[in-house]
Design an enzyme around this catalytic site. Sequence first.
Site, PDB file in Angstrom:
ATOM      1  N   SER A  26       0.868  -1.277   0.020  1.00  0.00           N
ATOM      2  CA  SER A  26       0.151  -0.026   0.036  1.00  0.00           C
ATOM      3  C   SER A  26       0.797   1.280  -0.017  1.00  0.00           C
ATOM      4  O   SER A  26       2.227   1.187  -0.115  1.00  0.00           O
ATOM      5  CB  SER A  26      -0.966  -0.212   1.293  1.00  0.00           C
ATOM      6  N   LEU A  27       0.453   2.477   0.055  1.00  0.00           N
ATOM      7  CA  LEU A  27       1.091   3.798   0.287  1.00  0.00           C
ATOM      8  C   LEU A  27       0.884   4.517   1.328  1.00  0.00           C
ATOM      9  O   LEU A  27      -0.163   4.440   1.917  1.00  0.00           O
ATOM     10  CB  LEU A  27       0.911   4.665  -1.112  1.00  0.00           C
ATOM     11  N   GLU A  60       3.105  11.074 -10.505  1.00  0.00           N
ATOM     12  CA  GLU A  60       2.072  10.424 -11.404  1.00  0.00           C
ATOM     13  C   GLU A  60       0.812  10.427 -10.761  1.00  0.00           C
ATOM     14  O   GLU A  60       0.491  10.518  -9.433  1.00  0.00           O
ATOM     15  CB  GLU A  60       2.490   8.994 -11.670  1.00  0.00           C
ATOM     16  N   LYS A  62      -2.802   9.604  -8.822  1.00  0.00           N
ATOM     17  CA  LYS A  62      -3.065   8.185  -8.058  1.00  0.00           C
ATOM     18  C   LYS A  62      -4.527   8.020  -8.466  1.00  0.00           C
ATOM     19  O   LYS A  62      -5.410   8.611  -8.089  1.00  0.00           O
ATOM     20  CB  LYS A  62      -3.071   8.408  -6.597  1.00  0.00           C
ATOM     21  N   ARG A  83      -5.758  -7.346  -5.196  1.00  0.00           N
ATOM     22  CA  ARG A  83      -4.842  -7.060  -4.162  1.00  0.00           C
ATOM     23  C   ARG A  83      -5.111  -7.949  -3.007  1.00  0.00           C
ATOM     24  O   ARG A  83      -4.096  -8.668  -2.482  1.00  0.00           O
ATOM     25  CB  ARG A  83      -4.608  -5.684  -3.581  1.00  0.00           C
ATOM     26  N   LYS A 240       7.533   8.808  -6.610  1.00  0.00           N
ATOM     27  CA  LYS A 240       8.534   7.712  -6.162  1.00  0.00           C
ATOM     28  C   LYS A 240       9.828   8.036  -6.629  1.00  0.00           C
ATOM     29  O   LYS A 240      10.181   8.558  -7.606  1.00  0.00           O
ATOM     30  CB  LYS A 240       7.731   6.585  -7.272  1.00  0.00           C
ATOM     31  N   LYS A 264      -2.285  13.223  -1.117  1.00  0.00           N
ATOM     32  CA  LYS A 264      -3.470  13.181  -1.350  1.00  0.00           C
ATOM     33  C   LYS A 264      -4.353  14.403  -1.515  1.00  0.00           C
ATOM     34  O   LYS A 264      -3.952  15.279  -0.846  1.00  0.00           O
ATOM     35  CB  LYS A 264      -4.433  12.511  -0.144  1.00  0.00           C
TER      36      LYS A 264
HETATM   37  S1  IVH Z   1       2.352   2.510  -6.385  1.00  0.00           S
HETATM   38  C1  IVH Z   1       4.522  -0.116  -3.805  1.00  0.00           C
HETATM   39  N1  IVH Z   1       1.037   4.153  -8.111  1.00  0.00           N
HETATM   40  O1  IVH Z   1      -3.274   3.277  -4.496  1.00  0.00           O
HETATM   41  C2  IVH Z   1       3.603   0.821  -4.297  1.00  0.00           C
HETATM   42  N2  IVH Z   1      -0.293   2.999  -6.620  1.00  0.00           N
HETATM   43  O2  IVH Z   1      -3.260   3.735  -1.512  1.00  0.00           O
HETATM   44  C3  IVH Z   1       2.546   0.315  -4.970  1.00  0.00           C
HETATM   45  N3  IVH Z   1      -2.709   3.419  -6.912  1.00  0.00           N
HETATM   46  O3  IVH Z   1      -2.697  -0.069  -3.682  1.00  0.00           O
HETATM   47  C4  IVH Z   1       1.512   1.252  -5.337  1.00  0.00           C
HETATM   48  N4  IVH Z   1      -2.502   4.815  -8.642  1.00  0.00           N
HETATM   49  O4  IVH Z   1      -3.880   0.254  -5.844  1.00  0.00           O
HETATM   50  C5  IVH Z   1       0.939   3.256  -7.146  1.00  0.00           C
HETATM   51  N5  IVH Z   1       0.012   5.723  -9.643  1.00  0.00           N
HETATM   52  C6  IVH Z   1       0.010   4.834  -8.641  1.00  0.00           C
HETATM   53  C7  IVH Z   1      -1.156   4.686  -8.246  1.00  0.00           C
HETATM   54  C8  IVH Z   1      -1.285   3.408  -7.214  1.00  0.00           C
HETATM   55  C9  IVH Z   1      -3.333   4.397  -7.631  1.00  0.00           C
HETATM   56  C10 IVH Z   1      -3.183   2.628  -5.933  1.00  0.00           C
HETATM   57  C11 IVH Z   1      -2.711   1.270  -5.525  1.00  0.00           C
HETATM   58  C12 IVH Z   1      -2.470   1.064  -4.152  1.00  0.00           C
HETATM   59  C13 IVH Z   1      -3.155   2.103  -3.539  1.00  0.00           C
HETATM   60  C14 IVH Z   1      -2.460   2.754  -2.105  1.00  0.00           C
END
Ligand code: IVH
Length: 291
Positions: A26-27, A60, A62, A83, A240, A264
């Site tokens: 997750s993030l 990028e 979200k 997931r 990232k 966010k």
């Molecule tokens: S990276 C290791 N990039 O947000 C990191 N996640 O709140 C993994 N999500 O479970 C996620 N856009 O489903 C990443 N550009 C993006 C994203 C993204 C949407 C979702 C993803 C993750 C969730 C976390």
Amino acid sequence: HSPARQVGAAPAAHLSKVRHARPMLSLDNAFDEEAVRDFVGRVRRYLNLAGDAEVALIAEPKIDGLSCSLRYENGALALAATRGDGTTGEVVTDNVRTIADVPQRLQGEAPEVFEIRGEVFMSKADFAALNARLLAECEDPARARQFANPRNAAAGSLRQKDAAITASRPLRFYAHGWGEASALPADSQLGAMRAIAGWGVPIADDLERFTDLDGLLAYYRAIEAKRADLPFDIDGVVYKVDRLDWQRRLGQVAKAPRWAIAHKFPAERAETILRAIDIQVGRTGALTPVA
Ligand code: IVH
């Protein structure tokens, strides 16, 4: 047996489970600029970088959909999974095969094993059209089941028992990372994402690389300004660390990587008129007020 009665996110007992080869993380969230500054500071400290060393970050959108892992073996789609709890997900391979954005076979030279991770989502326009269709198809409009938002529509559509129903739903996919990989196509996040796009899997248009905090924050404000005009829902932006050797050194804490953070947007607010409240009675007698 009407499809309109099968929507919703009831536990999908019909889907089998699979343990992810690499956990789906997750993030961590940042809700203000200070938290983003702290994140960049933590990255620098953890890597023991000099104060003036350049740290490149990819920014990028979200996307507000649901995370999905696509496992390609020798270039062919072998498994697709949601997931779930991050360790174990649900197998949705047959359903994912109906998504036009997801190639059955990667183009060009792909590694022997490569898990592409990304977001399954529905555009705002397709969501509105789907709800209109569900209403029109229902004999008793007062009892028509509709989806609350594009995210629920994407989740309900992906987790169908019958792949033919998923096929009739306009789902889309954007890659945002990877899981198990027998080889990596680049030594940077941006390079790897470009390689994934080159294999024929869509990535978001708005990926940008920055080497300073001001650039990241200007990006955030620019995306926030065009949020309402984007064809799909987003709930923030993600930053990232670009260098993959640094990502490996940074590793993860609990269920989130140290090398990424979600910045966010504030929750959307709107004024509305509450016309009535229905009290729904659940199976166990629980009463739920529904506006
Ligand atoms: S990276 C290791 N990039 O947000 C990191 N996640 O709140 C993994 N999500 O479970 C996620 N856009 O489903 C990443 N550009 C993006 C994203 C993204 C949407 C979702 C993803 C993750 C969730 C976390």
